[in-house]
Design a protein around this motif. Structure first.
Motif, PDB file in Angstrom:
ATOM      1  N   TYR A 120      -6.073   1.462   4.988  1.00  0.00           N
ATOM      2  CA  TYR A 120      -4.649   1.759   5.108  1.00  0.00           C
ATOM      3  C   TYR A 120      -4.419   3.254   5.273  1.00  0.00           C
ATOM      4  O   TYR A 120      -3.641   3.689   6.142  1.00  0.00           O
ATOM      5  CB  TYR A 120      -3.883   1.252   3.888  1.00  0.00           C
ATOM      6  N   TYR A 121      -5.085   4.061   4.452  1.00  0.00           N
ATOM      7  CA  TYR A 121      -4.828   5.501   4.504  1.00  0.00           C
ATOM      8  C   TYR A 121      -5.434   6.157   5.739  1.00  0.00           C
ATOM      9  O   TYR A 121      -4.913   7.162   6.225  1.00  0.00           O
ATOM     10  CB  TYR A 121      -5.300   6.173   3.217  1.00  0.00           C
ATOM     11  N   ILE A 173      -7.710  -0.247   0.885  1.00  0.00           N
ATOM     12  CA  ILE A 173      -6.955   0.961   0.559  1.00  0.00           C
ATOM     13  C   ILE A 173      -7.422   2.103   1.450  1.00  0.00           C
ATOM     14  O   ILE A 173      -6.612   2.859   2.008  1.00  0.00           O
ATOM     15  CB  ILE A 173      -7.116   1.322  -0.928  1.00  0.00           C
ATOM     16  N   TYR A 174      -8.715   2.221   1.602  1.00  0.00           N
ATOM     17  CA  TYR A 174      -9.290   3.218   2.510  1.00  0.00           C
ATOM     18  C   TYR A 174      -8.790   2.991   3.936  1.00  0.00           C
ATOM     19  O   TYR A 174      -8.368   3.938   4.620  1.00  0.00           O
ATOM     20  CB  TYR A 174     -10.815   3.127   2.440  1.00  0.00           C
ATOM     21  N   LEU A 188      -2.773   5.409   8.188  1.00  0.00           N
ATOM     22  CA  LEU A 188      -1.630   6.269   7.907  1.00  0.00           C
ATOM     23  C   LEU A 188      -1.856   7.663   8.489  1.00  0.00           C
ATOM     24  O   LEU A 188      -0.939   8.267   9.065  1.00  0.00           O
ATOM     25  CB  LEU A 188      -1.392   6.356   6.404  1.00  0.00           C
ATOM     26  N   PHE A 189      -3.070   8.175   8.352  1.00  0.00           N
ATOM     27  CA  PHE A 189      -3.404   9.482   8.925  1.00  0.00           C
ATOM     28  C   PHE A 189      -3.230   9.456  10.446  1.00  0.00           C
ATOM     29  O   PHE A 189      -2.623  10.354  11.033  1.00  0.00           O
ATOM     30  CB  PHE A 189      -4.841   9.857   8.560  1.00  0.00           C
ATOM     31  N   GLU A 245      -1.504  12.251  -3.032  1.00  0.00           N
ATOM     32  CA  GLU A 245      -1.558  11.216  -1.998  1.00  0.00           C
ATOM     33  C   GLU A 245      -1.928  11.816  -0.643  1.00  0.00           C
ATOM     34  O   GLU A 245      -2.677  11.217   0.117  1.00  0.00           O
ATOM     35  CB  GLU A 245      -0.223  10.480  -1.898  1.00  0.00           C
ATOM     36  N   CYS A 248      -9.690  10.057   3.001  1.00  0.00           N
ATOM     37  CA  CYS A 248     -10.053   8.801   3.668  1.00  0.00           C
ATOM     38  C   CYS A 248     -10.418   9.045   5.117  1.00  0.00           C
ATOM     39  O   CYS A 248     -11.377   8.455   5.642  1.00  0.00           O
ATOM     40  CB  CYS A 248      -8.899   7.806   3.574  1.00  0.00           C
ATOM     41  N   TYR A 283       0.818  -1.213   0.000  1.00  0.00           N
ATOM     42  CA  TYR A 283       0.000   0.000   0.000  1.00  0.00           C
ATOM     43  C   TYR A 283       0.849   1.259   0.000  1.00  0.00           C
ATOM     44  O   TYR A 283       0.433   2.297  -0.516  1.00  0.00           O
ATOM     45  CB  TYR A 283      -0.953  -0.003   1.191  1.00  0.00           C
ATOM     46  N   LYS A 284       2.033   1.175   0.589  1.00  0.00           N
ATOM     47  CA  LYS A 284       2.914   2.332   0.653  1.00  0.00           C
ATOM     48  C   LYS A 284       3.261   2.836  -0.739  1.00  0.00           C
ATOM     49  O   LYS A 284       3.465   4.032  -0.956  1.00  0.00           O
ATOM     50  CB  LYS A 284       4.191   1.966   1.424  1.00  0.00           C
ATOM     51  N   PHE A 315      -5.585  12.362  -0.722  1.00  0.00           N
ATOM     52  CA  PHE A 315      -6.294  11.094  -0.608  1.00  0.00           C
ATOM     53  C   PHE A 315      -6.302  10.608   0.840  1.00  0.00           C
ATOM     54  O   PHE A 315      -7.319  10.107   1.330  1.00  0.00           O
ATOM     55  CB  PHE A 315      -5.626  10.043  -1.501  1.00  0.00           C
ATOM     56  N   GLU A 316      -5.193  10.757   1.515  1.00  0.00           N
ATOM     57  CA  GLU A 316      -5.098  10.373   2.927  1.00  0.00           C
ATOM     58  C   GLU A 316      -6.106  11.146   3.771  1.00  0.00           C
ATOM     59  O   GLU A 316      -6.826  10.574   4.582  1.00  0.00           O
ATOM     60  CB  GLU A 316      -3.675  10.636   3.416  1.00  0.00           C
TER      61      GLU A 316
END
Length: 247
Positions: free
Chosen positions: A129-130, A126-127, A133-134, A57, A64, A25-26, A60-61
């Protein structure tokens, strides 16, 4: 199926399988952008927003996370554009519109797809993961406030890899301490670097060690804690014993 296709795209792009699910995903933005250009015969398509990949990106983060806040992943066009506008506003990006970003996510990066009249993520992971990440980038003050409230298993699993310190300190230790304090005040404290304390596991057992009796009251309390319930399930699978629920 979509996740498998993206995994194959990663392999075909640089001829190396992802080392693990997080590394996959990274690199997802780079993978989808390169793959898209290759399908166009080498033509490099400009994004509608004219933003670079790293900026897209970041948007997108944030997008999400905004979806996570309202617990929704499928939107009509006006809804998703409104959320993208919120993300742009939060990031102080004024050079493009939510509509342009939507075009990029759908047609350039292909991470958002049309599903009838709605728009949704090409794959829910994907959602997840981000969102994780946030959370992994939050200040300690904000992390302490919001991470204990996470109750989605996949997001927590991603967070554990992305920022193990945050996961341990602001989620796992807090949750374990809750049960320890509620059901057994005599249990001693433990250090962050230690494994899950054995005393926590003992909370769920009554009687001798020949048979394990699950404490029903604690188990019912745990049902609302998705990650801890999954953790307990994995721990129980490691024990060669007979399981019985206590009344």
């Amino acid at each position: 199926m979509q996740q498998s296709r993206l995994y194959i795209k990663k392999f075909n792009t640089d001829f190396s399988p992802p080392e693990n699910i997080t590394s996959f995903y990274k690199n997802i933005f780079e993978v989808v952008a390169i793959t898209h250009d290759k399908t166009k015969g080498g033509y490099t398509r400009q994004s509608s927003s004219n933003l670079k990949q790293d900026k897209l990106e970041l948007i997108f983060e944030r997008f999400c996370f905004e979806c996570y806040k309202i617990d929704k992943t499928s939107f009509e066009r006006n809804e998703i554009i409104a959320i993208l506008e919120i993300a742009l506003n939060r990031l102080c990006i004024t050079s493009c519109s939510g509509s342009q970003i939507l075009d990029d996510f759908c047609d350039y990066l292909c991470l958002i797809v049309r599903d009838g009249i709605n728009f949704t993520f090409i794959h829910r992971s994907i959602y997840e993961y981000y969102v994780a990440l946030f959370f992994s980038k939050l200040s300690t003050e904000n992390a302490e406030r919001v991470i204990p409230k996470i109750n989605e298993l996949n997001i927590l699993n991603f967070l554990k890899i992305l920022n193990k310190y945050y996961f341990n300190k602001y989620f796992l230790i807090i949750k374990l301490n809750y049960f320890i304090a509620k059901y057994n005040n005599s249990i001693k404290t433990y250090e962050l670097k230690q494994k899950v304390p054995e005393n926590f596991i003992h909370l769920f057992f009554l009687g001798d060690r020949d048979k394990i009796y699950l404490n029903k009251d604690i188990f019912e309390d745990l049902r609302n804690q998705g990650y801890l319930l999954d953790l307990l399930r994995k721990l129980l699978l490691q024990v060669d014993s007979v399981y019985q629920c206590s009344n």
